[in-house]
Each structure stands twice: as structure tokens, then as C-alpha cells.
Motif scaffolding. Structure first.
Motif, PDB file in Angstrom:
ATOM      1  N   SER A   1       2.479   4.497 -18.659  1.00  0.00           N
ATOM      2  CA  SER A   1       3.731   3.900 -18.155  1.00  0.00           C
ATOM      3  C   SER A   1       3.620   3.572 -16.670  1.00  0.00           C
ATOM      4  O   SER A   1       4.306   2.681 -16.179  1.00  0.00           O
ATOM      5  N   LEU A   2       2.747   4.276 -15.964  1.00  0.00           N
ATOM      6  CA  LEU A   2       2.573   4.045 -14.530  1.00  0.00           C
ATOM      7  C   LEU A   2       1.762   2.777 -14.249  1.00  0.00           C
ATOM      8  O   LEU A   2       2.002   2.102 -13.248  1.00  0.00           O
ATOM      9  N   ILE A   3       0.851   2.438 -15.155  1.00  0.00           N
ATOM     10  CA  ILE A   3      -0.030   1.285 -14.917  1.00  0.00           C
ATOM     11  C   ILE A   3       0.771  -0.002 -14.718  1.00  0.00           C
ATOM     12  O   ILE A   3       0.608  -0.671 -13.698  1.00  0.00           O
ATOM     13  N   PRO A   4       1.666  -0.387 -15.620  1.00  0.00           N
ATOM     14  CA  PRO A   4       2.397  -1.638 -15.376  1.00  0.00           C
ATOM     15  C   PRO A   4       3.466  -1.508 -14.285  1.00  0.00           C
ATOM     16  O   PRO A   4       3.768  -2.471 -13.587  1.00  0.00           O
ATOM     17  N   ALA A   5       4.019  -0.316 -14.124  1.00  0.00           N
ATOM     18  CA  ALA A   5       5.133  -0.155 -13.192  1.00  0.00           C
ATOM     19  C   ALA A   5       4.687   0.199 -11.776  1.00  0.00           C
ATOM     20  O   ALA A   5       5.461   0.035 -10.831  1.00  0.00           O
ATOM     21  N   GLY A   6       3.470   0.674 -11.634  1.00  0.00           N
ATOM     22  CA  GLY A   6       3.003   1.207 -10.357  1.00  0.00           C
ATOM     23  C   GLY A   6       3.078   0.255  -9.187  1.00  0.00           C
ATOM     24  O   GLY A   6       3.502   0.648  -8.092  1.00  0.00           O
ATOM     25  N   MET A   7       2.702  -0.983  -9.373  1.00  0.00           N
ATOM     26  CA  MET A   7       2.696  -1.929  -8.259  1.00  0.00           C
ATOM     27  C   MET A   7       4.103  -2.300  -7.809  1.00  0.00           C
ATOM     28  O   MET A   7       4.317  -2.647  -6.654  1.00  0.00           O
ATOM     29  N   GLY A   8       5.069  -2.185  -8.694  1.00  0.00           N
ATOM     30  CA  GLY A   8       6.445  -2.516  -8.334  1.00  0.00           C
ATOM     31  C   GLY A   8       7.223  -1.337  -7.776  1.00  0.00           C
ATOM     32  O   GLY A   8       8.359  -1.484  -7.351  1.00  0.00           O
ATOM     33  N   MET A   9       6.618  -0.166  -7.763  1.00  0.00           N
ATOM     34  CA  MET A   9       7.302   1.028  -7.283  1.00  0.00           C
ATOM     35  C   MET A   9       7.183   1.150  -5.772  1.00  0.00           C
ATOM     36  O   MET A   9       6.220   0.683  -5.177  1.00  0.00           O
ATOM     37  N   GLY A  10       8.142   1.834  -5.201  1.00  0.00           N
ATOM     38  CA  GLY A  10       8.036   2.181  -3.794  1.00  0.00           C
ATOM     39  C   GLY A  10       6.977   3.257  -3.620  1.00  0.00           C
ATOM     40  O   GLY A  10       6.612   3.958  -4.574  1.00  0.00           O
ATOM     41  N   THR A  11       6.505   3.407  -2.410  1.00  0.00           N
ATOM     42  CA  THR A  11       5.436   4.371  -2.135  1.00  0.00           C
ATOM     43  C   THR A  11       5.841   5.787  -2.508  1.00  0.00           C
ATOM     44  O   THR A  11       5.075   6.521  -3.135  1.00  0.00           O
ATOM     45  N   LYS A  12       7.062   6.176  -2.151  1.00  0.00           N
ATOM     46  CA  LYS A  12       7.524   7.533  -2.451  1.00  0.00           C
ATOM     47  C   LYS A  12       7.572   7.775  -3.955  1.00  0.00           C
ATOM     48  O   LYS A  12       7.099   8.800  -4.446  1.00  0.00           O
ATOM     49  N   ASP A  13       8.099   6.822  -4.716  1.00  0.00           N
ATOM     50  CA  ASP A  13       8.175   6.967  -6.172  1.00  0.00           C
ATOM     51  C   ASP A  13       6.781   7.015  -6.788  1.00  0.00           C
ATOM     52  O   ASP A  13       6.519   7.797  -7.710  1.00  0.00           O
ATOM     53  N   LEU A  14       5.873   6.177  -6.275  1.00  0.00           N
ATOM     54  CA  LEU A  14       4.501   6.187  -6.771  1.00  0.00           C
ATOM     55  C   LEU A  14       3.833   7.528  -6.487  1.00  0.00           C
ATOM     56  O   LEU A  14       3.157   8.095  -7.355  1.00  0.00           O
ATOM     57  N   LEU A  15       4.040   8.040  -5.281  1.00  0.00           N
ATOM     58  CA  LEU A  15       3.473   9.345  -4.938  1.00  0.00           C
ATOM     59  C   LEU A  15       4.019  10.442  -5.842  1.00  0.00           C
ATOM     60  O   LEU A  15       3.280  11.338  -6.265  1.00  0.00           O
ATOM     61  N   LEU A  16       5.296  10.398  -6.162  1.00  0.00           N
ATOM     62  CA  LEU A  16       5.886  11.387  -7.051  1.00  0.00           C
ATOM     63  C   LEU A  16       5.245  11.337  -8.441  1.00  0.00           C
ATOM     64  O   LEU A  16       4.965  12.371  -9.048  1.00  0.00           O
ATOM     65  N   GLU A  17       5.009  10.141  -8.948  1.00  0.00           N
ATOM     66  CA  GLU A  17       4.361   9.995 -10.256  1.00  0.00           C
ATOM     67  C   GLU A  17       2.913  10.486 -10.221  1.00  0.00           C
ATOM     68  O   GLU A  17       2.441  11.149 -11.139  1.00  0.00           O
TER      69      GLU A  17
END
Length: 179
Positions: free
Chosen positions: A51-67
């Protein structure tokens, strides 16, 4: 005491000892259960990753770091599960004395004893707690001051436990070397 009753006592004692030795096999379902839980954890890890692969680039840095921290957390728990299952099997059920015949077993796994497992386990738990505290600090607005303090306190308690276990292991090692 006559010779016959002494023989009976030795025979009874031998059967009791055999039963105690055989009871170690009752641990096997626990270690197999840990491996089944590892498969479930792997499925959860893959679900998060996919789920992170398609959504990762559109996430903010903080949200990406949390994932990403969640993935690291799951991986550390998986490492802990493997250590507990393998070292527990090796120490309590059946030692893998001929590890050379198992090409996929790293040598350090058979060299880790129960005390080493405790230190590795507390180290893993401390890292998992530290990741949880980092996750809280990245999202501090969502937590009360009370929750933040307790998470930090738990991290410090786990770290202190690790230091105490390591100190006790060091003292025991020093005493064994002295004797």
C-alpha cells in the motif's frame, strides 16, 4: 532398606527423570506457533509495503516516515520472533550440534545461549520502544502529555533493564572466568 526396594526407587526415579527430559518437547508447539505468527506478520508487512508503494510519493515526509517506521518496527519484531523460536528450540528442545549440515543456519545462532538471547531480546525491545517514542514525537499533537511521558518512561525502564541484564551477564562471565 532392602535391595529390591532400592532398585524400585531407582527405577521410579529414572522414569521421573525421563518424563522431565521428554517434557521439553511440549515446548515445540510454542515455537512452531511463533513461526506461524511470523507468517502472519510477514503478510501484514507486505500489506503495508504494497500500500505504501503507490501512495508513498504523494505522502508528506512525516507521514512517509511514520509508515517506514512501522515497517522497521514489524521487521524488528519478526527478528525477535525468529531469535526466540530458534534459540529456544536449540537450547531447550534439541541442540543443533551439527550446524554444518544445515547450510542456511548462521553460525551465531547456534553460538547464542539463553543469556545471549535475553540480551538480544531486551536490545530488540529497547529499539522497538525507541521507534515507538520516535513515532510519538513525529506526531506529538495527537498524544497527551501523559501518554508521551509514559512512553518515554517505558523506554527508559526497558533501557535500564537492558543495562542491568548486561551487567549481570558480565559479572557472571567474570566470575566464571575467575573460577
Amino acid at each position: 532398606m532392602n535391595k529390591a526396594s532400592s532398585e524400585q526407587e531407582r527405577g521410579l526415579l529414572r522414569r521421573a527423570e525421563d518424563l522431565f527430559c521428554a517434557s521439553r518437547w511440549l515446548l515445540l508447539p510454542f515455537y512452531l506457533g511463533i513461526l506461524v505468527a511470523l507468517l502472519i506478520l510477514m503478510a501484514k508487512f507486505m500489506s503495508i509495503l504494497l500500500s505504501l508503494i503507490p501512495a508513498g510519493m504523494g505522502m508528506g515526509t512525516k507521514d512517509l516516515l511514520l509508515e517506514v517506521l512501522t515497517l522497521v518496527d514489524v521487521a524488528l519484531v519478526a527478528n525477535l520472533m525468529v531469535m526466540v523460536a530458534f534459540v529456544g528450540y536449540h537450547q531447550f528442545i534439541r541442540p543443533l550440534n551439527n550446524a554444518a549440515e544445515f547450510k542456511f543456519i548462521p553460525p551465531w545462532l547456534t553460538a547464542t545461549d539463553y543469556h545471549g538471547l535475553k540480551l538480544k531480546a531486551i536490545g530488540s525491545v529497547a529499539i522497538i520502544c525507541a521507534i515507538e517514542v520516535l513515532r510519538v514525537f513525529l506526531n506529538v499533537a495527537q498524544f497527551s502529555e501523559y501518554e508521551v511521558k509514559w512512553r518515554v518512561f517505558i523506554l527508559l525502564a526497558v533501557a535500564a533493564s537492558g543495562v542491568m541484564l548486561a551487567s549481570m551477564a558480565r559479572l557472571a562471565h567474570d566470575q566464571d572466568a575467575h573460577h
